[in-house]
Enzyme design. Structure first.
Site, PDB file in Angstrom:
ATOM      1  N   TYR A  88       2.303  -0.405  13.555  1.00 38.19           N
ATOM      2  CA  TYR A  88       2.326   0.654  12.460  1.00 38.19           C
ATOM      3  C   TYR A  88       3.794   1.160  12.254  1.00 38.19           C
ATOM      4  O   TYR A  88       4.304   1.250  11.311  1.00 38.19           O
ATOM      5  CB  TYR A  88       1.057   1.546  12.536  1.00 38.19           C
ATOM      6  N   LYS A 110       6.683   0.813   9.368  1.00 35.01           N
ATOM      7  CA  LYS A 110       7.224   1.872   8.336  1.00 35.01           C
ATOM      8  C   LYS A 110       8.567   2.087   8.541  1.00 35.01           C
ATOM      9  O   LYS A 110       9.120   2.436   7.512  1.00 35.01           O
ATOM     10  CB  LYS A 110       6.154   3.088   8.734  1.00 35.01           C
TER      11      LYS A 110
HETATM   12  P1  NAP Z   1      -6.545   3.534   2.555  1.00 39.57           P
HETATM   13  O1  NAP Z   1      -7.537   4.382   1.853  1.00 39.57           O
HETATM   14  O2  NAP Z   1      -7.089   2.470   3.655  1.00 39.57           O
HETATM   15  O3  NAP Z   1      -6.175   2.450   1.478  1.00 39.57           O
HETATM   16  C1  NAP Z   1      -5.191   1.513   1.574  1.00 39.57           C
HETATM   17  C2  NAP Z   1      -5.123   0.511   0.064  1.00 39.57           C
HETATM   18  O4  NAP Z   1      -4.481  -0.576   0.618  1.00 39.57           O
HETATM   19  C3  NAP Z   1      -6.477  -0.075  -0.146  1.00 39.57           C
HETATM   20  O5  NAP Z   1      -6.632  -0.256  -1.398  1.00 39.57           O
HETATM   21  C4  NAP Z   1      -6.450  -1.378   0.367  1.00 39.57           C
HETATM   22  O6  NAP Z   1      -7.482  -2.362  -0.110  1.00 39.57           O
HETATM   23  C5  NAP Z   1      -5.025  -1.789   0.275  1.00 39.57           C
HETATM   24  N1  NAP Z   1      -4.857  -2.985   0.774  1.00 39.57           N
HETATM   25  C6  NAP Z   1      -4.922  -3.115   2.502  1.00 39.57           C
HETATM   26  N2  NAP Z   1      -4.348  -4.240   2.547  1.00 39.57           N
HETATM   27  C7  NAP Z   1      -3.914  -5.010   1.405  1.00 39.57           C
HETATM   28  C8  NAP Z   1      -3.559  -6.201   1.101  1.00 39.57           C
HETATM   29  N3  NAP Z   1      -3.340  -7.278   1.918  1.00 39.57           N
HETATM   30  N4  NAP Z   1      -3.517  -6.661   0.009  1.00 39.57           N
HETATM   31  C9  NAP Z   1      -3.476  -5.559  -1.020  1.00 39.57           C
HETATM   32  N5  NAP Z   1      -4.130  -4.357  -0.789  1.00 39.57           N
HETATM   33  C10 NAP Z   1      -4.232  -4.036   0.541  1.00 39.57           C
HETATM   34  O7  NAP Z   1      -5.311   4.049   2.938  1.00 39.57           O
HETATM   35  P2  NAP Z   1      -4.405   5.297   2.418  1.00 39.57           P
HETATM   36  O8  NAP Z   1      -4.444   6.551   3.484  1.00 39.57           O
HETATM   37  O9  NAP Z   1      -4.656   5.615   1.209  1.00 39.57           O
HETATM   38  O10 NAP Z   1      -3.083   4.933   2.640  1.00 39.57           O
HETATM   39  C11 NAP Z   1      -1.965   4.418   1.576  1.00 39.57           C
HETATM   40  C12 NAP Z   1      -0.581   4.338   2.116  1.00 39.57           C
HETATM   41  O11 NAP Z   1      -0.211   5.881   2.750  1.00 39.57           O
HETATM   42  C13 NAP Z   1      -0.408   3.481   3.286  1.00 39.57           C
HETATM   43  O12 NAP Z   1       0.862   2.481   2.813  1.00 39.57           O
HETATM   44  C14 NAP Z   1      -0.453   4.025   4.311  1.00 39.57           C
HETATM   45  O13 NAP Z   1       0.178   3.566   5.489  1.00 39.57           O
HETATM   46  C15 NAP Z   1       0.316   5.258   3.840  1.00 39.57           C
HETATM   47  N6  NAP Z   1       0.081   6.704   4.786  1.00 39.57           N
HETATM   48  C16 NAP Z   1      -1.109   6.950   4.783  1.00 39.57           C
HETATM   49  C17 NAP Z   1      -1.409   8.213   5.604  1.00 39.57           C
HETATM   50  C18 NAP Z   1      -2.630   8.882   5.844  1.00 39.57           C
HETATM   51  O14 NAP Z   1      -2.592   9.855   6.580  1.00 39.57           O
HETATM   52  N7  NAP Z   1      -3.810   8.591   5.193  1.00 39.57           N
HETATM   53  C19 NAP Z   1      -0.197   8.866   6.336  1.00 39.57           C
HETATM   54  C20 NAP Z   1       0.991   8.118   6.360  1.00 39.57           C
HETATM   55  C21 NAP Z   1       1.167   7.223   5.535  1.00 39.57           C
HETATM   56  P3  NAP Z   1      -8.934  -2.513  -0.031  1.00 39.57           P
HETATM   57  O15 NAP Z   1      -9.822  -1.462  -0.363  1.00 39.57           O
HETATM   58  O16 NAP Z   1      -9.076  -4.075  -0.320  1.00 39.57           O
HETATM   59  O17 NAP Z   1      -8.995  -2.455   1.659  1.00 39.57           O
END
Ligand code: NAP
Length: 244
Positions: free
Chosen positions: A167, A171
Site C-alpha cells: 500500500y 501511494k
Molecule cells: P473505501 O471506503 O474502501 O472506498 C474505496 C472505493 O474505491 C470504493 O468505491 C471501491 O469500490 C473503489 N474501488 C476499489 N477497487 C476498485 C477498482 N478496482 N475499480 C474501481 N473502484 C474500485 O476507501 P476510502 O477510505 O474512501 O479511500 C478512498 C481513497 O483514500 C483511497 O485511495 C485510499 O487509499 C485513500 N486514503 C484513505 C485513507 C483512510 O483513512 N480512509 C487514508 C489515506 C488515504 P467498491 O465499493 O466496489 O469496493
C-alpha cells in the site's frame, strides 16, 4: 475555480467512502458529477442518492483493473459531456495479505499496485484528452501519509508502526505520477496535486480512522476547486504540505 459551474467532474471509486463525499461536495459547488464505480448497481445508487439531494449526477463503469473500461468511460464522457474539468483519482484498496517488507505476499503487493497505481495511471491517460479540452482543469490524486518517503524514514512519526509495503509503495508511486504529470501539464493549464485525506473512518480500515468522512474529503475538494493560479505538483493535507 470560478469557471467550473456546470462543468463535469469524474471521481473514481465514488460509490462510497471518501469518494462519494468528494462527489457530493463538488456537486454542491455546482459541478455535474460523474460517479465512476466498478459495480453498476452501487454506482447507480450513489448517483441516485446525489440526485435526491439536488445534485446533477450520473454514473459510469470503471474498474481500475480493466484499462479498457477507462477508455470506454472516456468515450462515453466525450459523447455526453464533451470535456472534463476535474478528475479525482480516488479509488484505492488495501489487501489483507499486505504487511511489512518481510511478511507481505508478493501477489498482494501486485494486486494493490494493479489498482492503486496502474489503474490510476490508466484512468488518467484515458481522461487526459477530455481534461485538455476543458483547460484550465484539475487532477487530484488520493495519496496517503503512508506514501510519504520522509514520514516513513522518521521512527518518531505517529504512524511509524504501520508497515504496509504494498500500500505505502503504491501511494509513493502515485506521488511520482503526480509530480511528473504536474510538470508535463503545467503549460496545458492542468494543475495536478496529491491529497492525503488523513486517517478517516471508512470501510478501507474497518472504520478505525479518527476523522469523519467529510473531514477526509476536505483537502481533495479544496484542491479540485483551487484557483487557476493555485498550486500544482504538491502533496497536501488539511493542515498544510505533506513532505514527499
Ligand atoms: P473505501 O471506503 O474502501 O472506498 C474505496 C472505493 O474505491 C470504493 O468505491 C471501491 O469500490 C473503489 N474501488 C476499489 N477497487 C476498485 C477498482 N478496482 N475499480 C474501481 N473502484 C474500485 O476507501 P476510502 O477510505 O474512501 O479511500 C478512498 C481513497 O483514500 C483511497 O485511495 C485510499 O487509499 C485513500 N486514503 C484513505 C485513507 C483512510 O483513512 N480512509 C487514508 C489515506 C488515504 P467498491 O465499493 O466496489 O469496493
Amino acid at each position: 475555480m470560478g469557471s467550473s459551474a456546470g462543468m463535469s467532474a469524474l471521481i473514481t471509486g465514488a460509490n462510497k467512502g471518501i469518494g462519494l463525499e468528494i462527489a457530493r461536495q463538488l456537486g454542491q459547488a455546482g459541478l455535474r458529477i460523474i460517479i465512476a464505480a466498478r459495480d453498476a448497481e452501487r454506482g447507480a445508487k450513489a448517483a441516485q442518492d446525489l440526485e435526491d439531494e439536488g445534485i446533477a449526477a450520473r454514473h459510469v463503469h470503471i474498474d481500475l483493473t480493466d484499462p479498457a473500461s477507462a477508455k470506454q468511460a472516456a468515450e462515453n464522457i466525450r459523447g455526453r459531456e464533451g470535456a472534463l474539468k476535474i478528475l479525482v483519482n480516488n479509488a484505492g484498496i488495501v489487501d489483507p495479505q499486505d504487511g511489512s517488507q518481510e511478511q507481505a505476499e508478493l501477489d498482494a503487493v501486485r494486486r494493490i499496485f494493479e489498482t492503486n497505481f496502474f489503474g490510476t495511471l490508466a484512468v488518467t491517460q484515458a481522461m487526459l484528452p477530455l481534461l485538455k479540452k476543458a483547460s484550465p482543469a484539475r487532477i487530484v490524486n488520493l495519496s496517503s501519509g503512508l506514501g510519504s518517503l520522509t514520514f516513513n524514514g522518521d521512527p518518531d512519526w505517529e504512524y511509524a508502526g504501520y508497515k504496509l509495503i504494498g500500500y505505502s509503495a503504491s501511494k509513493a508511486a502515485v506521488n511520482m505520477l503526480t509530480v511528473q504529470l504536474a510538470a508535463a501539464l503545467k503549460d496545458a493549464g492542468i494543475r495536478v496535486n496529491a491529497a492525503d485525506p488523513g486517517f478517516t473512518a471508512t470501510d478501507l480500515n474497518g472504520h478505525r480512522g479518527q476523522q469523519t468522512i467529510p473531514q477526509g474529503a476536505a483537502e481533495a475538494v479544496r484542491l479540485a476547486l483551487s484557483e487557476d493560479d493555485g498550486e500544482t505538483g504538491g502533496f497536501f493535507a488539511t493542515d498544510g504540505r505533506v513532505p514527499w
